[in-house]
Design an enzyme around this catalytic site. Structure first.
Site, mmCIF file in Angstrom:
data_model
loop_
_atom_site.group_PDB
_atom_site.id
_atom_site.type_symbol
_atom_site.label_atom_id
_atom_site.label_comp_id
_atom_site.label_asym_id
_atom_site.label_seq_id
_atom_site.Cartn_x
_atom_site.Cartn_y
_atom_site.Cartn_z
ATOM 1 N N ASP A 8 97.609 10.682 -9.662
ATOM 2 C CA ASP A 8 96.158 10.868 -9.581
ATOM 3 C C ASP A 8 95.680 10.144 -8.320
ATOM 4 O OD1 ASP A 8 96.115 8.185 -10.223
ATOM 5 O OD2 ASP A 8 94.876 8.398 -12.018
ATOM 6 N N HIS A 9 94.356 10.039 -8.147
ATOM 7 C CA HIS A 9 93.818 9.418 -6.932
ATOM 8 C C HIS A 9 94.289 7.968 -6.774
ATOM 9 C CE1 HIS A 9 91.192 8.842 -10.351
ATOM 10 N NE2 HIS A 9 90.751 7.718 -9.778
ATOM 11 N N CYS A 65 100.009 6.646 -11.549
ATOM 12 C CA CYS A 65 98.554 6.506 -11.677
ATOM 13 C C CYS A 65 98.230 5.038 -11.406
ATOM 14 C CB CYS A 65 98.053 6.989 -13.045
ATOM 15 S SG CYS A 65 98.689 6.106 -14.468
ATOM 16 N N GLY A 66 97.052 4.584 -11.744
ATOM 17 C CA GLY A 66 96.674 3.207 -11.398
ATOM 18 C C GLY A 66 97.586 2.184 -12.061
ATOM 19 N N THR A 67 97.694 2.261 -13.384
ATOM 20 C CA THR A 67 98.553 1.321 -14.118
ATOM 21 C C THR A 67 99.904 1.921 -14.481
ATOM 22 O OG1 THR A 67 97.652 2.122 -16.210
ATOM 23 C CG2 THR A 67 96.570 0.194 -15.214
ATOM 24 N N GLY A 68 99.983 3.228 -14.484
ATOM 25 C CA GLY A 68 101.191 3.913 -14.959
ATOM 26 C C GLY A 68 101.110 4.202 -16.453
ATOM 27 N N ILE A 69 100.144 3.595 -17.121
ATOM 28 C CA ILE A 69 100.071 3.726 -18.586
ATOM 29 C C ILE A 69 99.635 5.137 -18.993
ATOM 30 C CG2 ILE A 69 98.913 2.894 -20.680
ATOM 31 C CD1 ILE A 69 98.799 0.099 -19.291
ATOM 32 N N GLY A 70 98.579 5.639 -18.380
ATOM 33 C CA GLY A 70 98.091 6.974 -18.733
ATOM 34 C C GLY A 70 99.149 8.037 -18.514
ATOM 35 N N MET A 71 99.815 7.979 -17.372
ATOM 36 C CA MET A 71 100.864 8.959 -17.069
ATOM 37 C C MET A 71 102.010 8.850 -18.071
ATOM 38 S SD MET A 71 100.142 10.992 -14.596
ATOM 39 C CE MET A 71 99.487 11.239 -12.930
ATOM 40 N N HIS A 98 120.784 3.265 -20.362
ATOM 41 C CA HIS A 98 120.726 3.313 -21.824
ATOM 42 C C HIS A 98 119.831 4.419 -22.381
ATOM 43 C CE1 HIS A 98 122.182 -1.098 -22.624
ATOM 44 N NE2 HIS A 98 122.979 -0.425 -21.822
ATOM 45 N N ARG A 132 127.632 5.138 -26.886
ATOM 46 C CA ARG A 132 126.794 4.831 -28.057
ATOM 47 C C ARG A 132 125.322 5.183 -27.824
ATOM 48 N NH1 ARG A 132 127.461 0.244 -25.164
ATOM 49 N NH2 ARG A 132 125.762 -1.282 -25.026
ATOM 50 N N HIS A 133 124.946 5.253 -26.563
ATOM 51 C CA HIS A 133 123.534 5.542 -26.269
ATOM 52 C C HIS A 133 123.179 7.007 -26.510
ATOM 53 C CE1 HIS A 133 123.287 1.513 -24.808
ATOM 54 N NE2 HIS A 133 124.303 1.733 -23.994
HETATM 55 C C1 RB5 Z 1 92.008 5.871 -12.829
HETATM 56 O O1 RB5 Z 1 90.891 5.109 -12.591
HETATM 57 C C2 RB5 Z 1 92.933 5.154 -13.817
HETATM 58 O O2 RB5 Z 1 92.338 5.101 -15.079
HETATM 59 C C3 RB5 Z 1 94.268 5.863 -13.913
HETATM 60 O O3 RB5 Z 1 94.825 5.926 -12.648
HETATM 61 C C4 RB5 Z 1 95.333 5.220 -14.776
HETATM 62 O O4 RB5 Z 1 95.486 3.877 -14.481
HETATM 63 C C5 RB5 Z 1 95.237 5.486 -16.221
HETATM 64 O O5 RB5 Z 1 96.081 5.063 -17.019
#
Ligand code: RB5
Length: 153
Positions: A8-9, A65-71, A98, A132-133
């Site tokens: 994303d951006h 993405c910003g944190t990688g969490i959303g993706m 693994h 095993r994995h």
């Molecule tokens: C965008 O502002 C941010 O929310 C996105 O890049 C990402 O970090 C979401 O998990």
């Protein structure tokens, strides 16, 4: 190997860094966007790469993405996708050895470029250990397919 890459951006700058790394490593890629700094919704780009991995149109994926969490959340909804959000090379290596992770996720606002290059380099050059994995990955597949897991101790 063909890699599907998307961001994303908030991950755009890191994607440019990763494209340069893929070129250095001689790895073929397909860029699924985004291509500008205009604000976009990460699920729209996460799904393009994840779907391509899930359908076998590309061998592996790289999402940012910003944190990688959303993706990560998006990618792990797709059948056959094992996405690993990595902040250091050890996890990247283990996720290949693994977990046979097939999508690497990075946080463009979390991880510095040099560290991200090392994480990705390790991830692209480490093979799944199998053994095993494999049995554990079979269990993940059972969960994915909604089949009941039998406890075998
Ligand atoms: C965008 O502002 C941010 O929310 C996105 O890049 C990402 O970090 C979401 O998990």
């Amino acid at each position: 190997m063909i890699v599907g890459i998307g961001c994303d951006h908030a991950g755009l700058e890191m994607k440019e860094e990763m494209l340069a790394l893929l070129k250095d490593l001689g790895i073929e890629y397909k860029d699924f966007g985004t291509f500008s700094e205009q604000s976009v919704d990460y699920p729209d780009f996460g799904l393009r790469v994840s779907e391509a991995v899930s359908k076998g149109e590309v061998n592996r994926g790289l999402l940012i993405c910003g944190t990688g969490i959303g993706m990560s959340i998006v990618a792990n909804k797709f059948n056959g996708v094992r996405a690993a959000l990595c902040h250091e090379p050890y996890s990247a290596r283990m996720s290949r050895l693994h977990n046979d992770s097939n999508i690497l996720v990075l946080g463009g606002r979390v991880t510095g470029k040099g560290l991200a290059r090392e994480i990705a380099r390790v991830w692209f050059t480490t093979d799944f250990e199998g053994g095993r994995h494999s049995k554990r990955l079979d269990k993940i597949k059972e969960i994915e397919e909604g089949r009941c897991l039998k406890e075998k101790g």
